[in-house]
Scaffold this motif. Structure first.
Motif, PDB file in Angstrom:
ATOM      1  N   MET A   5      42.513  33.422  36.770  1.00 47.42           N
ATOM      2  CA  MET A   5      42.790  35.107  37.067  1.00 47.42           C
ATOM      3  C   MET A   5      43.022  35.300  39.350  1.00 47.42           C
ATOM      4  N   ASN A  42      45.942  37.666  39.253  1.00 45.48           N
ATOM      5  CA  ASN A  42      45.503  39.297  40.202  1.00 45.48           C
ATOM      6  C   ASN A  42      47.029  39.979  41.356  1.00 45.48           C
ATOM      7  N   TRP A  73      48.309  47.871  40.483  1.00 44.06           N
ATOM      8  CA  TRP A  73      48.786  47.097  39.510  1.00 44.06           C
ATOM      9  C   TRP A  73      47.272  46.665  39.155  1.00 44.06           C
ATOM     10  N   GLY A  80      38.641  41.626  32.252  1.00 43.80           N
ATOM     11  CA  GLY A  80      37.868  41.573  32.058  1.00 43.80           C
ATOM     12  C   GLY A  80      37.039  42.149  33.585  1.00 43.80           C
ATOM     13  N   ALA A  81      37.441  43.231  34.240  1.00 49.83           N
ATOM     14  CA  ALA A  81      37.476  43.063  35.468  1.00 49.83           C
ATOM     15  C   ALA A  81      36.193  44.404  35.867  1.00 49.83           C
ATOM     16  N   VAL A 130      35.782  49.554  37.180  1.00 48.34           N
ATOM     17  CA  VAL A 130      37.599  48.570  38.650  1.00 48.34           C
ATOM     18  C   VAL A 130      38.672  49.838  37.465  1.00 48.34           C
ATOM     19  N   VAL A 155      48.794  45.067  53.431  1.00 44.66           N
ATOM     20  CA  VAL A 155      47.520  44.047  54.352  1.00 44.66           C
ATOM     21  C   VAL A 155      45.698  44.343  53.491  1.00 44.66           C
ATOM     22  N   LEU A 189      45.103  46.710  51.112  1.00 44.12           N
ATOM     23  CA  LEU A 189      44.907  46.556  49.461  1.00 44.12           C
ATOM     24  C   LEU A 189      44.757  45.332  49.500  1.00 44.12           C
ATOM     25  N   VAL A 190      45.692  44.433  49.536  1.00 40.73           N
ATOM     26  CA  VAL A 190      46.388  42.878  49.234  1.00 40.73           C
ATOM     27  C   VAL A 190      44.478  42.056  48.910  1.00 40.73           C
ATOM     28  N   VAL A 191      44.345  42.022  50.252  1.00 40.07           N
ATOM     29  CA  VAL A 191      42.849  41.322  50.974  1.00 40.07           C
ATOM     30  C   VAL A 191      41.571  42.257  50.143  1.00 40.07           C
ATOM     31  N   GLY A 206      41.923  44.699  47.900  1.00 39.08           N
ATOM     32  CA  GLY A 206      41.733  45.016  46.853  1.00 39.08           C
ATOM     33  C   GLY A 206      41.374  44.046  45.374  1.00 39.08           C
ATOM     34  N   SER A 207      41.952  42.715  46.669  1.00 38.73           N
ATOM     35  CA  SER A 207      42.007  41.016  45.589  1.00 38.73           C
ATOM     36  C   SER A 207      40.296  41.273  45.356  1.00 38.73           C
ATOM     37  N   LEU A 208      39.900  40.851  46.609  1.00 36.30           N
ATOM     38  CA  LEU A 208      38.355  40.565  46.593  1.00 36.30           C
ATOM     39  C   LEU A 208      37.999  41.552  45.381  1.00 36.30           C
ATOM     40  N   VAL A 209      37.518  42.388  45.918  1.00 38.39           N
ATOM     41  CA  VAL A 209      37.246  43.571  44.749  1.00 38.39           C
ATOM     42  C   VAL A 209      37.506  43.213  43.573  1.00 38.39           C
ATOM     43  N   ILE A 210      38.923  43.261  43.211  1.00 39.69           N
ATOM     44  CA  ILE A 210      38.850  42.737  41.517  1.00 39.69           C
ATOM     45  C   ILE A 210      38.933  42.152  41.174  1.00 39.69           C
ATOM     46  N   MET A 211      38.449  40.319  41.820  1.00 36.28           N
ATOM     47  CA  MET A 211      38.172  38.968  42.237  1.00 36.28           C
ATOM     48  C   MET A 211      36.536  39.409  41.479  1.00 36.28           C
ATOM     49  N   ASN A 214      34.940  41.390  41.184  1.00 32.90           N
ATOM     50  CA  ASN A 214      34.247  41.879  39.693  1.00 32.90           C
ATOM     51  C   ASN A 214      34.596  41.532  38.044  1.00 32.90           C
ATOM     52  N   LEU A 215      36.002  40.170  38.282  1.00 31.09           N
ATOM     53  CA  LEU A 215      36.041  39.466  37.292  1.00 31.09           C
ATOM     54  C   LEU A 215      34.907  38.276  37.029  1.00 31.09           C
ATOM     55  N   ASP A 216      34.877  37.909  38.334  1.00 32.09           N
ATOM     56  CA  ASP A 216      33.883  36.250  38.676  1.00 32.09           C
ATOM     57  C   ASP A 216      32.815  37.216  38.119  1.00 32.09           C
ATOM     58  N   GLY A 247      32.255  39.340  35.558  1.00 33.22           N
ATOM     59  CA  GLY A 247      32.530  38.976  33.743  1.00 33.22           C
ATOM     60  C   GLY A 247      32.417  38.299  33.509  1.00 33.22           C
ATOM     61  N   MET A 248      32.774  37.060  33.899  1.00 35.32           N
ATOM     62  CA  MET A 248      32.312  35.558  33.438  1.00 35.32           C
ATOM     63  C   MET A 248      31.049  34.842  33.508  1.00 35.32           C
ATOM     64  N   SER A 264      48.706  37.613  54.266  1.00 33.43           N
ATOM     65  CA  SER A 264      47.659  38.100  53.977  1.00 33.43           C
ATOM     66  C   SER A 264      47.343  37.633  52.645  1.00 33.43           C
ATOM     67  N   ALA A 285      44.083  36.235  51.280  1.00 39.86           N
ATOM     68  CA  ALA A 285      43.122  37.134  49.548  1.00 39.86           C
ATOM     69  C   ALA A 285      42.375  35.875  49.102  1.00 39.86           C
ATOM     70  N   VAL A 288      38.551  34.554  48.145  1.00 38.23           N
ATOM     71  CA  VAL A 288      38.642  34.742  46.888  1.00 38.23           C
ATOM     72  C   VAL A 288      37.902  32.992  46.328  1.00 38.23           C
TER      73      VAL A 288
END
Lengths: 654, 129, 205
Positions: A273, A277, A331, A339-340, A344, B100, B102-104, B106-111, B113-115, B117-118, C43, C47, C51
């Protein structure tokens, strides 16, 4: 010795790839033979292949885009015809494994090698002329960028002949794209082609941004830049910010495949995933990279052919920069269903609907520009009006998809496919053709045949709606994307209509070729005598067609927006010379073979890495280093032209 | 040697060799940058290992020290300033920092939340047996 | 609308209207944009590391593997090399080949020391079966720190080339512009390293 490359890599047993490969090689051989027999190699080498002139580089980009449009469109025709046949129990004529390669190649080629290439080409050609500069900031780097893109193109096309292409879609999601599930060379071709051309694109982004910010002619403050330059600036800023993410993510997948890393694998803690992302963190800005220059082209075209200044210049510029920033904040809407969670999804859904607002501002500005203007329905304006109609529908379907609950029904259906083709064809392709027609006379000194140009437009417009309206309906009926056949015979009529639409577009593409041939033949009649065939507003129209290599003999002094338009009204079209500019010696960059040399070795390295021919890859990389070192010690970068050379062939209007 | 510059408007910071008076201030600036960086680095290493700072606060302190040191480098070594040509530099930097972040984050928050749900990789492999 | 032939005066004109910038400014800005793009590339790797840092697949974690003392020494080497690089830039401005050579040589030595320490660290990890193929965490570690190390190596190679250029081509503008770009590159690498040692090494607790 040859790594994993064996005779099995050649499509001896598959008729369709065999035929395609044979055809391409025949055409290629024919072209090379023609050039040799006619003795064109010296001119081709000196004036085009090693040219560092932004105008020449821009033309080559556009030519590459048009050629790849044909290749990508053949893929589209194959898909449409397969789906028109394969209803119920009918198998169609394309085996699934082959079909998968076709839709993957179609998407990859259309986005990277048609869309990007066309827009970068048009920006390359027009922006320095629009800002009164003599070339881009780094002319040799510009040539390198083009040739690296061409190397990527070559690598993708070679996969047709040697080996296979990826079967993983245009974004190659893991775990399917990992070694465990795609052990062949297809994904590797995809990855190396994009890494190589990605470097070219990034360098181009740096080049054009620096050019726009640091090389504008005296007096051209930001509020006096043409709107196409504004959108080019925003697009290139996005390239600089987004493409490194693509490079890093594809690089991680390469590490997984080549060195056994576990970024995205199913085992050892990998997280597939994460790929989705990161790739969309690039992917969404990418679509804005594609559309912003098109918006700029439409702004120029609409203002020019309405005979009015663009309505709301300031709000256009602000909307453009707002889109630039916002495009990095939406994005996740590409993977609502991953599934976020609702929170979100809700945030990104709202952000996505917000980003529609600045685009809406632009649409209204275009409409208000048209309103009350003296409209001249030349071909570029037809493309612009067709765009407004088409793109608004596509944007509306996008806003619908931006609602997460709706997207759960429509994600990865044909509705989604219809949406993105709607905005990309209606926006990027229409914009590309508008720009192509608009700037063609500036590049070559004669206009394109107008009647055929209008025919091309109508074929695309009618063909597009015939091809994609059925897909909206099919998506709502539950049809999935990327399917090679389907059980519902009730869907077949829709698929047939879509095929008809594709054939109408095919007619448009063929007519584009015909138009070019006819225009070249009739070029004396279509001659652009004074450099300003459209009664334009911006500085590029103040030069003769085609402009001399140095664009402007003396840099113009700008004191307002639409400087050339004002000059035509007050001064007979003569531009004011900037202070200190006289007929003094000019430096013009020498041609350089660095671009084509680097790209050649990059292609060899890419090919070698695909087939794990490590000694060859090492050798090619060493040659790249050597070429760069040789370049580093070159001290004669420019040719000096004296006043006499310039005066006789100056770019100013007579 | 400097012919290329004739194409462009002349400016003040041309290719003239520096004045003798300048070098001392430049040296002092570099030494200050070095000293500040050393202090911030040692502070970071100390903060990571000490018990004097409340546990959950340590990452925040480390982040602040890191950002501070990056700022020191930008100002004292990269000479990012608000001079006439500097505005573009600072705007580009701001855009870069924005992306930077947003990428860092944003990815942390999104991932995360995804995890959430797993079922979790262990859960999945257990299900597969 | 437009005055007939009088060009606009320079007094009170905003910087955006002054016309094209000098070549050195153009080159410097273009390279600055490249550096920003490089930082964004890092970055993405950061990231991924953030993760994946917990996903050790029952293998060794950072707390187990990392040695802060050697990281402190590496950091010191890189930091000092930024200073020696600044001294080199100063020498270039005064066209002093001898001081430039000293600054460059020290930067080279300190950078090489950094790389040596890092390579021994990697070697030790690989020898203990803690390579990038062991777990997602280790993949992310080797990619991020390795990418930084690769940049340092390329930078050192570039510095050697630049030393050769100064000796063979002298102080022409082209050479000085490239040295300025190198200096920007070298300082930016130290900035990235600040992120690395904070997030990767000090963050592993």
């Amino acid at each position: 010795m040859f790594g994993r490359l064996t005779w099995d890599a050649f499509p001896v047993h598959d008729p369709i790839p065999l035929f395609a490969a044979g055809f391409v090689l025949l055409v290629l051989a024919g072209v090379l033979l023609l050039v040799t027999v006619k003795g064109w190699w010296p001119t081709l080498w000196r004036d085009w292949i090693t040219s560092v002139d932004h105008k020449r580089v821009g033309v080559m980009y556009v030519l590459l885009a048009l050629v790849m449009l044909v290749r990508g469109f053949i893929d589209a025709l194959m898909m449409r015809s397969q789906l028109a046949l394969a209803a119920g129990h009918a198998p169609g004529y394309l085996p699934p494994a082959h079909y998968d390669q076709i839709f993957s190649a179609h998407g990859t080629i259309m986005i990277f090698f048609v869309g990007m290439t066309f827009m970068v080409g048009l920006m390359n050609f027009a922006v320095p002329l629009q800002i009164g500069a003599r070339d881009v900031a780094f002319p040799v780097l510009n040539s390198v960028s083009f040739w690296l893109t061409a190397a990527g193109v070559l690598l993708v096309n070679v996969s047709l002949v040697v080996g296979e292409f990826a079967r993983t879609g245009w974004l190659a999601y893991p775990p399917l794209s990992e070694l465990a599930f795609s052990p062949g060379v297809g994904v590797d071709y995809y990855l190396w082609a994009l890494q190589i051309s990605g470097v070219g694109t990034l360098l181009s982004g740096i080049n054009l941004t620096t050019t726009i910010l640091k090389m504008r002619t005296p007096g051209m403050g930001y509020s006096r830049m043409p709107i196409f330059t504004w959108t080019a600036l925003a697009s290139n800023l996005l390239i600089i910010a987004a493409f490194p993410i693509l490079t890093a993510t594809l690089g991680m997948l390469l590490l997984d495949r080549y060195l056994g890393f576990h970024f995205f694998t199913n085992e050892a803690g990998g997280n597939a995933m994460m790929y989705v992302n990161l790739i969309w963190a690039w992917g969404h800005p990418e679509v804005y990279i594609l559309i912003l220059p098109a918006f700029g082209i439409f702004s120029e075209v609409i203002a020019t052919f309405s005979g009015k200044p663009l309505f709301g210049y300031r709000s256009m510029a602000i909307a453009t920069m707002a889109i630039c920033m916002l495009s990095f904040m939406v994005w996740l809407h590409h993977f609502f269903t991953m599934g976020a969670g609702a929170d979100v999804n809700g945030f990104f859904g709202i952000a996505t609907t917000i980003i529609a607002v600045p685009t809406g501002v632009k649409i209204f500005n275009w409409l208000f520009t048209l309103y009350g203007g003296t409209l001249r329905f030349e071909t570029p304006l037809l493309w612009a009006i067709g765009f407004i109609v088409t793109f608004v529908v596509g944007g509306a379907s996008g806003v619908l998809l931006a609602i997460p609950p709706a997207d759960f029904q429509l994600h990865n259906s044909l509705f989604l496919v219809a949406h993105f083709h709607n905005v990309i064809i209606g926006g990027v392709v229409f914009g590309a053709f508008a720009g192509y027609t608009y700037w063609f006379p500036k590049a070559f000194g004669f206009r394109l045949h107008d009647g055929l140009g209008k025919a091309v437009f109508w074929c695309w417009f009618i063909g597009f709606w015939l091809a994609f309206l059925p897909l909206y309906a099919l998506g709502l009926m539950g049809a999935t994307r990327r399917m090679q056949h389907y059980p519902e015979t009730g869907w077949q009529p829709f698929m047939v209509v879509a095929l008809v639409g594709a054939l109408v577009i095919l007619a448009g593409i063929v007519l584009t070729g015909v138009q070019l041939v006819v225009s070249v033949r009739a070029r004396e009649r279509l001659r652009d005598a004074n450099g300003d065939p459209w009664d334009g507003r911006t500085l590029e129209w103040a030069t003769r067609s085609p402009p001399p290599a140095w664009n402007f003999g003396v840099l113009p002094q700008v004191s307002g927006l639409d400087e050339f338009w004002e000059a035509k009204r007050c001064n007979g079209g003569a531009l004011v010379a900037a202070r200190g500019e006289g007929a003094r010696p000019l430096q013009v960059p020498r041609p350089s073979a660095l671009g084509v040399v680097l790209a050649f070795f990059a292609f060899v390295a890419g090919f070698a890495l695909v087939w794990h021919i490590l000694w060859l890859a090492g050798l090619a990389l060493s040659c790249i280093v050597v070429a760069c070192l040789l370049r580093a010690w070159q001290t004669e970068h420019e040719v000096e032209l004296n006043a006499a050379d310039i005066a006789g062939r100056d770019g100013a209007r007579p | 040697m400097d012919e290329r510059d004739q194409r462009h408007a002349p400016s003040d910071d041309q290719e003239r060799p520096g004045d003798a008076a300048d070098w001392k201030s430049r040296l002092v600036k570099s030494l200050l940058g070095l000293a500040a960086s050393i202090v911030l680095t040692l502070a970071s290493f100390w903060a990571a290992g000490t018990h004097l700072v409340w546990g959950p606060g340590v990452p925040v302190l480390l982040a602040a020290l890191a950002i501070g040191q990056m700022g020191v480098h930008l100002v004292f070594f990269l000479h990012v300033s608000s001079g006439p040509e500097g505005t573009n530099t600072i705007l580009a930097l701001a855009f870069g920092v924005f992306v930077v972040a947003l990428v860092v984050f944003g990815s942390l928050v999104i991932m995360a939340n995804l995890d959430a749900g797993m079922a979790g990789m262990d859960g999945l492999t257990r299900m597969q047996r | 609308m437009n005055a007939a032939t009088t060009p606009v005066a320079e007094v009170g004109m905003s910087i955006s209207e002054r016309g094209p910038s000098p070549r050195t400014v153009i080159v410097g800005y273009g390279f600055w944009l490249f550096l920003l793009s490089d930082i964004i590339l890092f970055s993405a790797l950061f990231a991924a590391y953030a993760v994946l840092s917990g996903r050790t697949a029952d293998g060794p974690s950072g707390a187990l593997l990392f040695h802060r003392d050697s990281v402190l020494i590496e950091t010191g080497c890189l930091l000092l090399s930024s200073f020696t690089c600044a001294m080199m830039s100063l020498a270039i401005e005064f066209r002093r080949k001898d001081w430039m050579l000293l600054g460059a040589g020290l930067t080279l030595a300190l950078g090489a020391a950094f790389l040596w320490l890092e390579l021994t660290e990697f070697g030790a990890m690989l020898a203990h079966g803690a390579g990038p193929d062991r777990s997602a965490f280790l993949s992310a570690f080797f990619a991020l720190v390795g990418m930084h190390g690769l940049h340092v190596s390329l930078g050192l190679g570039w510095l050697v080339v630049m030393m050769a250029q100064v000796f063979t081509l002298g102080w022409r503008a082209m050479v000085r512009d490239r040295l300025a770009c190198f200096a920007l590159f070298w300082h930016a690498l130290d900035i990235v390293w600040i992120g690395v040692f904070t997030i990767v090494y000090l963050g592993a607790r």
